[in-house]
Design a protein around this motif. Structure first.
Motif, PDB file in Angstrom:
ATOM      1  N   ALA A 666      -1.184  25.640  37.000  1.00 32.84           N
ATOM      2  CA  ALA A 666      -2.323  26.174  37.747  1.00 32.84           C
ATOM      3  C   ALA A 666      -3.599  25.434  37.353  1.00 32.84           C
ATOM      4  CB  ALA A 666      -2.474  27.670  37.474  1.00 32.84           C
ATOM      5  N   THR A 667      -4.629  25.625  38.143  1.00 31.52           N
ATOM      6  CA  THR A 667      -5.924  25.007  37.840  1.00 31.52           C
ATOM      7  C   THR A 667      -6.386  25.421  36.445  1.00 31.52           C
ATOM      8  OG1 THR A 667      -6.508  25.047  40.180  1.00 31.52           O
ATOM      9  CG2 THR A 667      -8.307  24.779  38.600  1.00 31.52           C
ATOM     10  N   GLY A 668      -6.734  24.450  35.632  1.00 30.37           N
ATOM     11  CA  GLY A 668      -7.179  24.736  34.274  1.00 30.37           C
ATOM     12  C   GLY A 668      -6.063  25.098  33.330  1.00 30.37           C
ATOM     13  N   GLY A 669      -4.815  25.015  33.790  1.00 25.86           N
ATOM     14  CA  GLY A 669      -3.689  25.335  32.927  1.00 25.86           C
ATOM     15  C   GLY A 669      -3.358  26.804  32.844  1.00 25.86           C
ATOM     16  N   GLY A 670      -3.962  27.634  33.706  1.00 30.65           N
ATOM     17  CA  GLY A 670      -3.650  29.052  33.713  1.00 30.65           C
ATOM     18  C   GLY A 670      -4.393  29.839  32.654  1.00 30.65           C
ATOM     19  N   THR A 671      -4.056  31.119  32.545  1.00 30.68           N
ATOM     20  CA  THR A 671      -4.717  32.049  31.628  1.00 30.68           C
ATOM     21  C   THR A 671      -3.948  32.155  30.324  1.00 30.68           C
ATOM     22  OG1 THR A 671      -5.489  33.356  33.503  1.00 30.68           O
ATOM     23  CG2 THR A 671      -5.531  34.417  31.338  1.00 30.68           C
ATOM     24  N   PRO A 672      -4.581  31.957  29.168  1.00 27.56           N
ATOM     25  CA  PRO A 672      -3.876  32.138  27.894  1.00 27.56           C
ATOM     26  C   PRO A 672      -3.367  33.563  27.742  1.00 27.56           C
ATOM     27  CG  PRO A 672      -5.926  30.938  27.560  1.00 27.56           C
ATOM     28  CD  PRO A 672      -5.958  31.461  28.967  1.00 27.56           C
ATOM     29  N   ALA A 673      -2.080  33.687  27.400  1.00 26.68           N
ATOM     30  CA  ALA A 673      -1.474  35.005  27.221  1.00 26.68           C
ATOM     31  C   ALA A 673      -1.156  35.295  25.761  1.00 26.68           C
ATOM     32  CB  ALA A 673      -0.194  35.107  28.059  1.00 26.68           C
ATOM     33  N   MET A 674      -0.880  34.268  24.992  1.00 28.25           N
ATOM     34  CA  MET A 674      -0.507  34.433  23.586  1.00 28.25           C
ATOM     35  C   MET A 674      -0.705  33.094  22.880  1.00 28.25           C
ATOM     36  SD  MET A 674       3.682  34.374  23.778  1.00 28.25           S
ATOM     37  CE  MET A 674       3.817  33.993  22.029  1.00 28.25           C
ATOM     38  N   VAL A 675      -0.387  33.060  21.601  1.00 29.67           N
ATOM     39  CA  VAL A 675      -0.548  31.854  20.782  1.00 29.67           C
ATOM     40  C   VAL A 675       0.808  31.446  20.227  1.00 29.67           C
ATOM     41  CG1 VAL A 675      -1.519  30.983  18.614  1.00 29.67           C
ATOM     42  CG2 VAL A 675      -2.965  32.251  20.213  1.00 29.67           C
ATOM     43  N   ASP A 676       1.025  30.143  20.143  1.00 30.84           N
ATOM     44  CA  ASP A 676       2.246  29.588  19.554  1.00 30.84           C
ATOM     45  C   ASP A 676       1.856  28.728  18.365  1.00 30.84           C
ATOM     46  OD1 ASP A 676       4.911  28.974  19.218  1.00 30.84           O
ATOM     47  OD2 ASP A 676       5.022  27.539  20.874  1.00 30.84           O
ATOM     48  N   LEU A 677       2.448  29.000  17.207  1.00 30.37           N
ATOM     49  CA  LEU A 677       2.171  28.263  15.971  1.00 30.37           C
ATOM     50  C   LEU A 677       3.489  27.676  15.473  1.00 30.37           C
ATOM     51  CD1 LEU A 677      -0.213  30.880  14.282  1.00 30.37           C
ATOM     52  CD2 LEU A 677      -0.848  28.869  15.631  1.00 30.37           C
ATOM     53  N   VAL A 678       3.640  26.368  15.577  1.00 31.68           N
ATOM     54  CA  VAL A 678       4.910  25.675  15.360  1.00 31.68           C
ATOM     55  C   VAL A 678       4.893  24.972  14.013  1.00 31.68           C
ATOM     56  CG1 VAL A 678       6.540  24.003  16.315  1.00 31.68           C
ATOM     57  CG2 VAL A 678       5.024  25.297  17.857  1.00 31.68           C
ATOM     58  N   THR A 679       5.939  25.188  13.224  1.00 30.41           N
ATOM     59  CA  THR A 679       6.039  24.508  11.940  1.00 30.41           C
ATOM     60  C   THR A 679       6.939  23.290  12.036  1.00 30.41           C
ATOM     61  OG1 THR A 679       6.554  24.764   9.584  1.00 30.41           O
ATOM     62  CG2 THR A 679       8.010  25.877  11.130  1.00 30.41           C
ATOM     63  N   ALA A 680       6.656  22.302  11.195  1.00 34.43           N
ATOM     64  CA  ALA A 680       7.523  21.135  11.069  1.00 34.43           C
ATOM     65  C   ALA A 680       8.803  21.519  10.335  1.00 34.43           C
ATOM     66  CB  ALA A 680       6.795  20.026  10.317  1.00 34.43           C
ATOM     67  N   GLY A 681       9.780  20.638  10.361  1.00 34.03           N
ATOM     68  CA  GLY A 681      11.023  20.871   9.651  1.00 34.03           C
ATOM     69  C   GLY A 681      10.864  20.654   8.153  1.00 34.03           C
ATOM     70  N   ILE A 682      11.714  21.293   7.395  1.00 31.65           N
ATOM     71  CA  ILE A 682      11.727  21.110   5.945  1.00 31.65           C
ATOM     72  C   ILE A 682      11.967  19.641   5.599  1.00 31.65           C
ATOM     73  CG2 ILE A 682      13.133  21.533   3.879  1.00 31.65           C
ATOM     74  CD1 ILE A 682      11.308  23.836   4.323  1.00 31.65           C
ATOM     75  N   SER A 683      12.932  19.003   6.261  1.00 27.64           N
ATOM     76  CA  SER A 683      13.258  17.614   5.917  1.00 27.64           C
ATOM     77  C   SER A 683      13.602  16.756   7.126  1.00 27.64           C
ATOM     78  CB  SER A 683      14.445  17.579   4.944  1.00 27.64           C
ATOM     79  OG  SER A 683      15.615  18.106   5.556  1.00 27.64           O
ATOM     80  N   SER A 684      13.938  17.345   8.243  1.00 30.15           N
ATOM     81  CA  SER A 684      14.425  16.575   9.389  1.00 30.15           C
ATOM     82  C   SER A 684      13.388  15.548   9.831  1.00 30.15           C
ATOM     83  CB  SER A 684      14.749  17.516  10.543  1.00 30.15           C
ATOM     84  OG  SER A 684      15.714  18.465  10.147  1.00 30.15           O
ATOM     85  N   ASP A 685      13.869  14.402  10.299  1.00 32.11           N
ATOM     86  CA  ASP A 685      12.952  13.366  10.757  1.00 32.11           C
ATOM     87  C   ASP A 685      12.042  13.910  11.849  1.00 32.11           C
ATOM     88  OD1 ASP A 685      13.277  11.252   9.108  1.00 32.11           O
ATOM     89  OD2 ASP A 685      14.424  10.023  10.480  1.00 32.11           O
ATOM     90  N   SER A 686      10.841  13.363  11.922  1.00 26.97           N
ATOM     91  CA  SER A 686       9.799  13.951  12.760  1.00 26.97           C
ATOM     92  C   SER A 686       9.991  13.652  14.241  1.00 26.97           C
ATOM     93  CB  SER A 686       8.430  13.428  12.319  1.00 26.97           C
ATOM     94  OG  SER A 686       8.313  12.037  12.612  1.00 26.97           O
TER      95      SER A 686
END
Length: 860
Positions: A666-686
């Motif tokens: 949608a225009t402007g990417g739509g309405t924010p509904a929630m937040v996503d906080l993503v962690t990197a892996g312990i060891s897996s290649d990036s």
């Protein structure tokens, strides 16, 4: 005292409860706890005793130590594995040797005993016997009930004269109680075969947590796969599956890699992964709340289907289904994970386990854990779809699951919704991550939660990760043209007619680049200079000299830019004018004409780039590949005014933070509904490393990485690949200092890998190199300009933070007013004669903050 109520034998369990709590999953009721005998459910009163003979003597060991999981206000699940001391750490449990062992639990503080097998002190509230059965590979699980909310307990298993290491867990606070803070870590993607597990050491030694969330990829089902060939610490020996199936390359030829196939294979992997003493230390200290992702079964798998390569397709071009293998994966996870879930080994089919569940932490937080593999439908773009460039099926992940043309995805998604609407009661039946039953359960949990924070334990990224290929290629062509344009300006300066005037030369080259003849361009340059000297209209003068409006505009812009840079000298004037011409004319021309642009043709890459002039979704194994269901879930949150929803996410091997919107298209990417906080892996290649390898020698390589060779005295040349993927995906434009920080961790790792010792020598060497780069024009001008131009693409404006080249973990601190996460990136391997984890584990901490009442995240 055995935790068995006097009337236990009168309790009748239904079939599912018996399968869940019978055999090797027993229930013990604590004495002196919250729940007295006679209370609770039938399951919570089931006997935990054993009629098997007690283990005796000193010939026993606990090779995978102990673990706890699923802490609730009155219960937790305790786990161990015990075998005769002669049995190898990962060997199958010997048959015909079923025995019983003791479990003791105390509320007395035994913190000083963590890491040891010293006998627990203090009064026990549980002392019971548990069955050890070879049929379950001698794994033992017991749900201890009747506990006090918010209480820390210690436990230990005893086989004959041998004690396990001491374990610790903390129960959740009472439901509805006022809670001022909850703190937990969340982790994911711990590939045994690459990098190091130093993050576990840091968690065990330095983190003060209530529990840990594991978001999946606890094991990797493949051994020796192409993505597992990076350096690895020497303590992680090469894995050897008992059975395994040989993997094929893209041509169908066999490789040296294998994937787990049998129950013995999956059990072997869990035993090896759990044999690492650093991971054991974390399990010993904190209860886990775990779900799986794909590698607990099969990479990018869905339901019981595999997606490895073209040999993963049947004669009809559909993914091959492996229900027996899926059941084996389910059972091994159930045996080795301390989770309070339903598992029905007698059920037919592969959906014989339910791992989605939720947890309450007082009135502060509700944790909703989902299963995004067992019920998901096939990826929208199948591998069997025909590639118009070749006329053959794609047969691999590129174009189907990764780097997917968005117009193709949208068309096929619409078809699936139309078909599902006509044929089923669920319009999302053919485009679902959760399945209808789990989706309805999720909606109900979100809507009925009275907790301040609704936290979603979510396996794969919810945020859109897209790329406009046209804009990216136009930027690349323009960047690559700068040096050529600058050379043309330098050449023009030697034209006697220009009198060495760099401003006129810049205007000439600009007009010629825009299509004017050399003679007309030269005359226009002189006309612009004359009008400027006389205070006239330079644009009108250029048009009067024979230029089109467009040609005149870029000529005047180049002239003015060179004029403004006069104080910095001729070289700077030429460079500044060249950038104006490249980005003011060349880039717009490529954007307008795409592969037919004269500049694309002149680059010699027309054929290679022609397929990339469209919008792409980078990863359709994530929620971007299940867009309709994502929109459905976000509409549920917005329509019902459900606030303070935060997802804690894994899978993608990088740190990301941002908003999940109602409709990213949608225009402007739509309405924010929630937040996503993503962690990197312990060891897996990036994620960056995978994208860099995929881009390879294609025309898109420059938007992913930039090779940088740095001569270092007494060390030699250090080569690193600067991560430009972050800027291409939407990271804010860097300053010189910001770009230096971007490479610091990778540079530190590269030096450490070449033997520069940790400590003052390593940190001093890094600081000296960064200071030198700061004054290097190739870095502070060329590379910085490239990063800034890529950032200007503004590809994913909802992403507030991106670090796609990282390993590490995240720690969340939840209070009524805020949800704060620290992303803890770890340093790279150290080469001290053999590859080892760094002594200084944490390299960088980035903080993401979500304020109560706002679907937004700030970064510091």
């Amino acid at each position: 005292m055995a935790g068995i109520c006097p009337d236990t034998k009168e309790i009748k369990l239904d079939r599912r409860q018996f399968l869940k709590y019978g055999g090797f999953f027993s229930v013990s009721v604590a004495s002196g706890g919250l729940t007295a005998c006679g209370g609770g459910t039938a399951a919570s009163q089931a006997s935990s005793g054993s009629d098997l003979p007690a283990a005796s003597g000193g010939s026993w060991k606990f090779p995978q130590s102990v673990a706890s999981g699923d802490p609730r206000p009155d219960s937790a699940v305790l786990w161990t594995r015990v075998v005769p001391s002669s049995v190898d750490v990962a060997a199958p449990a010997p048959a015909g040797n079923d025995v019983s062992i003791r479990l003791i639990v105390t509320a007395a503080d035994n913190s000083a005993l963590l890491g040891s097998n010293t006998a627990l002190t203090g009064s026990t509230i549980v002392d019971t016997r548990l069955s050890v059965l070879a049929a379950y590979d001698n794994t033992v699980r017991s749900k201890v009930t009747g506990l006090t909310p918010g209480q820390t307990y210690f436990y230990q298993f005893i086989a004959g004269d041998v004690r396990s290491n001491v374990g610790r867990f903390k129960t959740a606070p009472a439901a509805g109680s006022n809670v001022s803070q909850v703190q937990f870590a969340y982790i994911t993607c711990q590939d045994w075969s690459v990098n190091h597990w130093g993050a576990f050491s840091n968690i065990a030694k330095n983190e003060n947590l209530d529990f840990i969330i594991h978001l999946g990829d606890y094991i990797y089902e493949t051994v020796g796969a192409a993505f597992q060939t990076a350096p690895v610490e020497s303590s992680h020996i090469a894995l050897q599956l008992p059975d395994g199936t040989v993997m094929n390359d893209a041509s169908g030829a066999p490789t040296k890699a294998k994937y787990a196939t049998t129950l013995a294979d999956y059990r072997y992997l869990y035993k090896m992964y759990r044999s690492d003493p650093r991971q054991q230390a974390v399990h010993e200290r904190f209860a886990y709340i775990a779900i799986w992702d794909d590698h607990e079964f099969s990479d990018d798998g869905w339901q019981d289907a595999i997606t490895y390569d073209n040999n993963s397709l049947d004669a009809q071009g559909q993914n091959i289904h492996q229900p027996t293998r899926r059941r084996s994966a389910n059972q091994a996870w159930f045996e080795y994970m301390p989770a309070d879930v339903n598992f029905d080994s007698a059920a037919t089919g592969f959906q014989n386990i339910q791992i989605y569940r939720d947890f309450q932490f007082g009135n502060l937080m509700q944790l909703i854990m989902t299963d995004e593999r067992l019920y998901r439908s096939d990826h929208v773009v199948p591998e069997s779809i025909y590639n118009p460039a070749t006329g053959k099926p794609l047969n691999n992940s590129i174009g189907s699951r990764y780097i997917v043309p968005q117009n193709v995805y949208n068309m096929l998604e619409a078809q699936e919704i139309t078909t599902a609407t006509a044929m089923t009661s669920d319009p999302l039946a053919y485009n679902t991550m959760l399945g209808q039953t789990q989706r309805d359960w999720w909606k109900n949990k979100m809507q009925n939660s009275s907790n301040t924070w609704k936290v979603w334990g979510n396996e794969v990224c919810l945020m859109r990760m897209g790329l406009n290929g046209t804009d990216a290629i136009a930027t690349l062509i323009a960047l690559n043209a700068i040096s050529t344009v600058a050379g043309s300006i330098t050449t023009a300066l030697s034209n006697p007619a220009l009198g060495g005037n760099v401003l006129v030369a810049a205007a000439l080259v600009a007009a010629a680049t825009a299509g004017a003849s050399q003679s007309t361009a030269a005359g226009a340059g002189v006309a612009i200079a004359t009008a400027d000297t006389q205070g006239g209209n330079t644009l009108a003068a250029a048009v009067a000299a024979g230029l089109s409006t467009t040609q005149a505009g870029i000529a005047v812009a180049a002239y003015n830019t060179a004029k403004s840079a006069a104080a910095a000298g001729t070289a700077t004037q030429i460079g500044a004018a060249a950038q104006v011409i490249a980005f003011g004319y060349i880039k717009p021309d490529v954007q307008a004409n795409k592969q037919n642009s004269q500049f694309v043709i002149a680059s010699g890459q027309q054929a290679a780039l022609s397929a990339y002039f469209t919008k792409f979704l980078l990863n359709c194994d994530q929620w971007d590949g299940y867009n309709a269901e994502r929109k459905n879930l976000m509409a549920h949150l917005l329509n019902n005014k459900i606030s303070n929803v935060v997802a804690v996410t894994g899978d993608i091997h990088g740190f990301f933070a941002g908003t999940v919107n109602s409709d990213f298209d949608a225009t402007g990417g739509g309405t924010p509904a929630m937040v996503d906080l993503v962690t990197a892996g312990i060891s897996s290649d990036s994620f960056f490393s995978y994208m860099k390898a995929g881009a390879g020698s294609t025309g898109l390589a420059t938007i992913v990485s930039y090779p940088l060779s740095i001569p270092v005295p007494n060390v030699g040349t250090v080569n690193i690949n600067v991560n430009l993927l972050d800027y291409t995906m939407g990271k804010a434009a860097p300053t010189v200092d910001g770009l230096l920080e971007q490479i610091r961790v990778q540079l530190t790792g590269a030096l450490a890998a070449q033997g520069v010792p940790e400590g003052a020598v390593l940190s001093g060497t890094v600081a000296a190199i960064l200071a030198s780069l700061k004054t290097n024009s190739a870095f502070n001008t060329n590379l910085l300009g490239l990063a800034q131009q890529l950032s200007a693409l503004n590809s994913n404006p909802w992403l507030a933070h991106i670090n796609a080249d990282a390993q590490g973990y995240a720690v969340a601190t939840v209070t009524p007013g805020s949800f704060v996460v620290q992303f803890k990136q770890v340093n790279k391997l150290v080469n001290t004669g053999n590859m080892t984890a760094p002594g200084n584990v944490v390299a960088r901490v980035t903080t993401a903050t979500v304020a109560s009442g706002k679907a937004a995240v700030s970064i510091s």
